[in-house]
Design a protein around this motif. Structure first.
Motif: not given
Length: 110
Positions: A92-102, A104-110
């Protein structure tokens, strides 16, 4: 001013901006940085995930079924703070930045 009023004012200000959704430890992007990295991410060879079966919100845990990728060097040059994160793209066009250890989603870019 009371803490409650300041909290409400801060929430309203955040809601009124067009910045990406951010976690507490996320990297804050300028509008120029956001535009540049969204374009750079869209030009990567990473195949977007067709759909996700969880709410893609800051703080959400990313399931192990989603493959994460290192943030490309071209993006780290623009936003050095992204060097410690990984990402995935959604169709759908979103890029999701993730903290790899946990995971957990850190940022959602649209």
């Amino acid at each position: 001013m009371s803490n409650r009023i300041l909290t409400v004012a801060a929430a309203l200000l955040l809601a009124a901006t067009s910045a990406p959704v951010l976690a507490q430890d996320a990297v804050v992007l300028s509008p120029d940085q956001q535009t540049t990295i969204v374009q750079d991410f869209s030009g990567t060879d990473v195949t977007p995930v067709p759909s996700v079966d969880f709410d893609v919100d800051v703080g959400a845990a990313v399931p192990d079924t989603i493959e994460l990728h290192p943030v490309p060097d071209s993006i780290v040059k623009v936003v050095p703070g992204y060097s410690k994160y990984e990402y995935f793209r959604i169709a759908d066009g979103r890029t999701v930045i993730v903290e790899p250890t946990t995971k957990k989603v850190i940022t959602v870019l649209k």
